[in-house]
Design a protein around this motif. Structure first.
Motif, mmCIF file in Angstrom:
data_model
loop_
_atom_site.group_PDB
_atom_site.id
_atom_site.type_symbol
_atom_site.label_atom_id
_atom_site.label_comp_id
_atom_site.label_asym_id
_atom_site.label_seq_id
_atom_site.Cartn_x
_atom_site.Cartn_y
_atom_site.Cartn_z
ATOM 1 N N PRO A 48 -2.095 -3.375 -5.578
ATOM 2 C CA PRO A 48 -3.330 -2.486 -6.672
ATOM 3 C C PRO A 48 -3.195 -2.537 -8.343
ATOM 4 C CG PRO A 48 -1.493 -1.791 -4.741
ATOM 5 C CD PRO A 48 -1.691 -3.621 -5.004
ATOM 6 N N GLU A 49 -1.567 -3.025 -8.435
ATOM 7 C CA GLU A 49 -1.425 -3.412 -9.682
ATOM 8 C C GLU A 49 -2.105 -4.488 -10.642
ATOM 9 O OE1 GLU A 49 0.673 -4.357 -7.958
ATOM 10 O OE2 GLU A 49 1.506 -2.749 -7.811
ATOM 11 N N LEU A 53 -5.897 1.664 3.396
ATOM 12 C CA LEU A 53 -5.364 0.631 2.030
ATOM 13 C C LEU A 53 -4.920 1.216 0.906
ATOM 14 C CD1 LEU A 53 -8.630 -2.056 2.621
ATOM 15 C CD2 LEU A 53 -6.190 -1.928 3.504
ATOM 16 N N THR A 54 -4.052 0.764 0.399
ATOM 17 C CA THR A 54 -3.741 1.483 -1.416
ATOM 18 C C THR A 54 -4.764 1.259 -2.153
ATOM 19 O OG1 THR A 54 -2.431 -1.102 -0.922
ATOM 20 C CG2 THR A 54 -1.722 1.954 -0.868
ATOM 21 N N ASP A 55 -5.178 2.009 -2.815
ATOM 22 C CA ASP A 55 -5.493 2.937 -3.904
ATOM 23 C C ASP A 55 -5.064 2.269 -5.103
ATOM 24 O OD1 ASP A 55 -4.085 4.991 -4.768
ATOM 25 O OD2 ASP A 55 -5.805 6.457 -4.589
ATOM 26 N N THR A 56 -5.382 2.077 -5.710
ATOM 27 C CA THR A 56 -4.363 2.044 -7.643
ATOM 28 C C THR A 56 -3.580 2.621 -8.072
ATOM 29 O OG1 THR A 56 -6.424 2.944 -8.726
ATOM 30 C CG2 THR A 56 -6.619 0.724 -8.392
ATOM 31 N N PHE A 108 -10.742 1.756 -5.817
ATOM 32 C CA PHE A 108 -10.513 0.226 -5.494
ATOM 33 C C PHE A 108 -9.167 0.341 -4.730
ATOM 34 C CE2 PHE A 108 -12.627 -2.791 -8.812
ATOM 35 C CZ PHE A 108 -13.371 -1.680 -9.368
ATOM 36 N N LEU A 109 -9.857 -0.290 -3.255
ATOM 37 C CA LEU A 109 -8.369 -0.435 -2.571
ATOM 38 C C LEU A 109 -8.154 -2.145 -2.430
ATOM 39 C CD1 LEU A 109 -10.810 1.552 0.469
ATOM 40 C CD2 LEU A 109 -8.036 2.305 -1.572
ATOM 41 N N SER A 160 -5.752 -4.322 -9.711
ATOM 42 C CA SER A 160 -7.159 -3.213 -10.006
ATOM 43 C C SER A 160 -6.932 -2.437 -10.765
ATOM 44 C CB SER A 160 -7.264 -3.235 -8.299
ATOM 45 O OG SER A 160 -6.939 -3.971 -7.567
ATOM 46 N N ARG A 161 -5.748 -1.885 -10.782
ATOM 47 C CA ARG A 161 -5.440 -0.834 -12.116
ATOM 48 C C ARG A 161 -5.998 -1.656 -13.620
ATOM 49 N NH1 ARG A 161 -0.838 1.802 -9.995
ATOM 50 N NH2 ARG A 161 0.243 0.295 -11.794
ATOM 51 N N ASN A 200 -1.630 3.636 -5.812
ATOM 52 C CA ASN A 200 -0.070 3.579 -4.602
ATOM 53 C C ASN A 200 -0.239 4.406 -3.030
ATOM 54 O OD1 ASN A 200 0.792 0.802 -5.442
ATOM 55 N ND2 ASN A 200 1.783 1.499 -6.650
ATOM 56 N N LEU A 257 -7.625 -4.520 -14.243
ATOM 57 C CA LEU A 257 -9.126 -4.238 -14.372
ATOM 58 C C LEU A 257 -10.087 -3.243 -14.176
ATOM 59 C CD1 LEU A 257 -11.515 -6.042 -13.301
ATOM 60 C CD2 LEU A 257 -11.590 -5.910 -11.002
ATOM 61 N N CYS A 258 -9.653 -1.802 -13.755
ATOM 62 C CA CYS A 258 -10.282 -0.628 -13.930
ATOM 63 C C CYS A 258 -10.064 -0.083 -15.587
ATOM 64 C CB CYS A 258 -9.521 0.294 -13.172
ATOM 65 S SG CYS A 258 -10.076 0.166 -11.051
ATOM 66 N N ASP A 265 -7.012 -8.014 -3.800
ATOM 67 C CA ASP A 265 -6.015 -7.974 -5.213
ATOM 68 C C ASP A 265 -4.857 -6.811 -4.790
ATOM 69 O OD1 ASP A 265 -7.521 -10.115 -6.690
ATOM 70 O OD2 ASP A 265 -8.529 -8.403 -7.924
ATOM 71 N N TYR A 301 -14.741 -7.786 -2.418
ATOM 72 C CA TYR A 301 -15.644 -8.466 -3.406
ATOM 73 C C TYR A 301 -14.069 -9.828 -3.577
ATOM 74 C CZ TYR A 301 -12.838 -6.234 -6.489
ATOM 75 O OH TYR A 301 -10.885 -5.851 -7.746
ATOM 76 N N GLY A 337 -12.138 -10.752 -5.976
ATOM 77 C CA GLY A 337 -10.836 -10.335 -5.995
ATOM 78 C C GLY A 337 -10.848 -11.325 -6.969
ATOM 79 N N TYR A 338 -9.705 -11.193 -7.802
ATOM 80 C CA TYR A 338 -9.367 -12.007 -9.692
ATOM 81 C C TYR A 338 -10.548 -11.983 -10.815
ATOM 82 C CZ TYR A 338 -6.238 -13.649 -6.041
ATOM 83 O OH TYR A 338 -4.906 -13.964 -5.014
ATOM 84 N N TRP A 339 -11.059 -10.544 -11.266
ATOM 85 C CA TRP A 339 -12.217 -11.256 -12.210
ATOM 86 C C TRP A 339 -11.598 -10.869 -13.040
ATOM 87 C CZ3 TRP A 339 -17.287 -8.963 -10.433
ATOM 88 C CH2 TRP A 339 -17.983 -9.627 -9.292
#
Lengths: 108, 148
Positions: free
Chosen positions: A26-27, B113-116, A42-43, A29-30, B118, A32-33, A24, B144, B146-148
């Motif tokens: 970053p957007e 990797l990038t976090d939320t 979340f990476l 995931s953000r 960026n 979702l969070c 996913d 996981y 994804g797409y949850w």
């Protein structure tokens, strides 16, 4: 994810940092969070960098036939060694926080 | 004298409910998620009701239409149950073998990797940056779909 969030204080207590990784953005995931109230890291791995290195690529299973990660958990100690892992055989079955916390207590 | 075949319809409704309650409800607790016993109980009840409905529909005093309706509804219920069992016990096992995944006591491959927000984060940072002012003992990587 939910069970990790619920046990976040316990993870912090034993010095373990939970990190969620998926393809996913970053957007996404953000979002979702925010929606689910997750406060741990979340990476985003859209290019399957880490997912390939850990041999977890599940081909064509994502939206529009995209490659995604198969569910898996790894406990890494502070020297970068894998100390516990769970590669589920059925993606309905996931690691429970108790199992991880038990493994985490064995770490120095 | 229209007597509604409530066993049949309730059984059908219950089979739909048993199917939907997994993603909507039971997936939220490990005890009902890992093995979907709650859904299987609901399905068993649904199957029993549908069976009773079929018996009732095929009683000599029932019209042919009720037999046809009952057969269609029962077939749909059976399909729903079969689909659930297929997804839960067959399709969910279609996972790559991951034979080259790092094993216990092996070095975990590094990544960044990038976090939320960026920001780029590496595994080295994840296992060295303090947690609540204390040096961490490690990190739990949760891959996981994804797409949850």
């Amino acid at each position: 994810m939910r069970s990790i969030q619920q046990n976040l204080a316990k993870f912090n207590e034993v010095g373990i940092r939970p990190v969620a990784i998926s393809v996913d953005s970053p957007e996404a995931s953000r979002e979702l969070c925010q929606k689910a109230g997750y406060t741990f890291t979340f990476l985003s791995d859209p290019n399957l960098q880490a997912i390939t290195k850990y041999d977890l690529v599940h081909k064509g299973q994502g939206e529009g036939g995209r490659d995604i990660a198969r569910p898996a958990e790894f406990l890494i100690d502070s020297s970068g060694i894998v100390r516990w892992r769970m590669l589920t055989e059925n993606y309905w079955v996931r690691a429970r926080p108790e199992q991880v916390l038990e493994a985490a207590r064995l770490l120095r | 004298m229209k007597r509604i075949n409530w066993q049949l319809w309730l059984g059908f409704l219950l089979s739909v409910l048993a199917f939907l309650s997994y993603p909507l409800v039971f997936v939220n607790w490990a005890s009902t998620r890992d093995f979907p016993w709650a859904n299987l109980v609901l399905f068993a009840l649904a199957a029993l009701l549908v069976f009773m409905g079929i018996r009732r529909a095929f009683a000599p005093d029932r019209r042919r239409l009720s037999k046809i309706v009952a057969s269609v509804v029962a077939t749909l219920s059976v399909l729903i149950i079969a689909m659930f069992i297929f997804v839960a016990f067959v399709a969910s096992r279609w996972l790559p073998a991951s034979t080259a995944a790092p094993q216990v006591s092996q070095k975990a491959p590094d990544f960044s990797l990038t976090d939320t927000s960026n920001k780029t984060v590496s595994l080295t940072e994840l296992i060295s940056q303090p947690i609540n002012g204390q040096p961490p003992k490690g990190a739990l990587l949760v891959f996981y779909r994804g797409y949850w």
